[in-house]
Enzyme design. Sequence first.
Site, PDB file in Angstrom:
ATOM      1  N   ASP A 116      72.368  55.681  53.575  1.00 49.08           N
ATOM      2  CA  ASP A 116      71.316  55.106  52.739  1.00 49.08           C
ATOM      3  C   ASP A 116      69.918  55.480  53.213  1.00 49.08           C
ATOM      4  OD1 ASP A 116      71.296  53.506  55.040  1.00 49.08           O
ATOM      5  OD2 ASP A 116      70.594  51.757  53.923  1.00 49.08           O
TER       6      ASP A 116
ATOM      7  N   ASP B 192      71.397  53.170  57.964  1.00 51.82           N
ATOM      8  CA  ASP B 192      72.266  52.187  58.607  1.00 51.82           C
ATOM      9  C   ASP B 192      73.498  51.817  57.779  1.00 51.82           C
ATOM     10  OD1 ASP B 192      71.020  50.645  56.682  1.00 51.82           O
ATOM     11  OD2 ASP B 192      70.320  49.086  58.063  1.00 51.82           O
ATOM     12  N   ARG B 193      73.603  52.341  56.555  1.00 53.78           N
ATOM     13  CA  ARG B 193      74.787  52.076  55.727  1.00 53.78           C
ATOM     14  C   ARG B 193      75.549  53.369  55.470  1.00 53.78           C
ATOM     15  NH1 ARG B 193      73.427  47.051  51.828  1.00 53.78           N
ATOM     16  NH2 ARG B 193      71.691  46.196  53.029  1.00 53.78           N
TER      17      ARG B 193
ATOM     18  N   ASP C  11      67.509  54.206  55.182  1.00 49.82           N
ATOM     19  CA  ASP C  11      67.133  54.206  56.588  1.00 49.82           C
ATOM     20  C   ASP C  11      68.297  54.524  57.522  1.00 49.82           C
ATOM     21  OD1 ASP C  11      68.369  51.760  56.009  1.00 49.82           O
ATOM     22  OD2 ASP C  11      67.246  50.678  57.533  1.00 49.82           O
TER      23      ASP C  11
ATOM     24  N   SER D 146      65.356  49.999  53.380  1.00 50.22           N
ATOM     25  CA  SER D 146      66.799  50.197  53.423  1.00 50.22           C
ATOM     26  C   SER D 146      67.269  51.066  52.261  1.00 50.22           C
ATOM     27  CB  SER D 146      67.515  48.840  53.448  1.00 50.22           C
ATOM     28  OG  SER D 146      68.888  48.992  53.670  1.00 50.22           O
ATOM     29  N   HIS D 147      68.140  50.520  51.412  1.00 49.27           N
ATOM     30  CA  HIS D 147      68.756  51.299  50.348  1.00 49.27           C
ATOM     31  C   HIS D 147      68.018  51.173  49.018  1.00 49.27           C
ATOM     32  CE1 HIS D 147      70.266  47.229  50.498  1.00 49.27           C
ATOM     33  NE2 HIS D 147      70.633  47.305  49.236  1.00 49.27           N
TER      34      HIS D 147
END
Length: 581
Positions: A304, A308-309, A306, A162-163
Amino acid sequence: MAVPSLKFEVALARSTLPSISILHPIVAPRVTSFSRSPLLPRKLLPCCISCRSFRFSVKASSVQTASEGLQVKVFQQENYLANWIQALFNSLPLEDYKDGVLVLGGDGRYFNREAAQIIIKIAAGNGVGKILVGRDGLMSTPAVSAVIRKQKANGGFIMSASHNPGGPEYDWGIKISEIKTADIPDVDLSSVGTVRYGNFTVEVVDPVSDYLELMEEVFDFQLIKDLISRADFRFSFDAMHAVTGAYAKPIFVDRLGASLDSISNGVPLEDFGHGHPDPNLTYAKDLVNIMYAKDAPDFGAASDGDGDRNMILGRGFFITPSDSVAIIAANAQAAIPYFKDGPKGLARSMPTSGALDRVASKLNLPFFEVPTGWKFFGNLMDAGRLSICGEESFGTGSDHIREKDGIWAVLAWLSIIAYQNKDKKVGEKLVSVADIAKEHWASYGRNFFSRYDYEECESSGANKMMEYLRDIISKTKQGEKYGNYTLDFADDFSYTDPVDGSVASKQGLRFVFTDGSRIIYRLSGTGSAGATIRIYIEQFEPDVAKHDVDAQTALKPLIDLALSISKLEEFTGREKPTVIT
């Protein structure tokens, strides 16, 4: 600091697939021993197992057949990433993947190319029929969800932390006793195409095309293009050297007509350019500096690791994630074709501010407050009860997929800005991001909101603080005074899913006051890097004359109270937060 892990998106759709003919036999397996490789991350951590110096000790114990025509190696070993992937297959019913289709993609971080080859071989060894893998192993988390749904795949692997930062020094890890891997060559991931081994197929796909097609169904791209092409409108998108760099040019430049220089940090890098791909005011500093400069663009956004944010900025103006989802929901029916009949329902995570609640009330829509975690939204979406949702941790999305979606949020904001300015002629003052936010506050009131993150706290002290707060909550009574605030209730949030009746308890400690103000405490990340304490502070302000006050100024009495109640400094020794949102 939080560390990388590997996500698995469980089956979102199932399909019965035709059999694939055997094109050629596969040679018998070779027994291989592995010593420590410089290609592997020093630590692996989807769970709390870690090892800075390790060795693969591989022993062939038996040979058996999975996909027809393939010889399969079954190893007794401690083989981190491979163990974790095998664990997933071991935990799933055969019907969820046997002879089925799985999607594979990642955010481009260090080791993802090598990991993709491992996953492909283990999928073949466990009887998967076909793998759809993004070119170069790249595919954003939202795109994986979109491809799963469009291709009716059984599920998918998302190689991402993720982030969190990327590089060889970060953590992965898992342990199980048995791995099944097919002895097939590495797949060329650099070119789109199909390769078959027995009845196992690997198809390297364009990671953008299915996702872009879905976005064109959701949004009015011509409306957005008309905005972006205006001489008096400028746009800046920071991909943070993460996976959305692969999407930014095809979507914003090639399809919507933005200039190439509107994309910054647009090349995905294995270490994210030594950055921390978390789109907030601390880590997306490049974009913040651009948007707060004297001659700033009209609209700025970041995503971010991947994809998704998201973070949304106007010229010198920050949109909190809590306000972002509320503003999108309030404008969705008018500005976004996908919602032309209106949203089915709205939802937010419990720590997210109550701004969305007020939109749901005014629009007379079903509303849900759920624990942190996208799976809770997914249940409601699958039941047809939810359209738009969000989390204060920079995650926003809708039921077009079953993940939060950074690019979707950016396109939603561009749609709202474009709709507000569709009748504006060149030379007329455009409705700005700040104008849209202030108009929303005038209609619904402003929920001042801030989050204080204390990262890498010593776990023992963090846990003692939470137990101390639980003890206070057990003794509280309605009407008690906390400085200038009167307590309405205090609890440890619990949620009963209205779809399946499942119960999630201990989801966050809440102090809720009679004026609607809230203080929330949550603890996460109690692994080798320590714990992260998050404190959420919220206060509702209906008076338009007070809406322009800085959030930290407006919330200072409540922030001081939150620190006083928790005795955070006493328990952790921390005087200041790591990140303020």
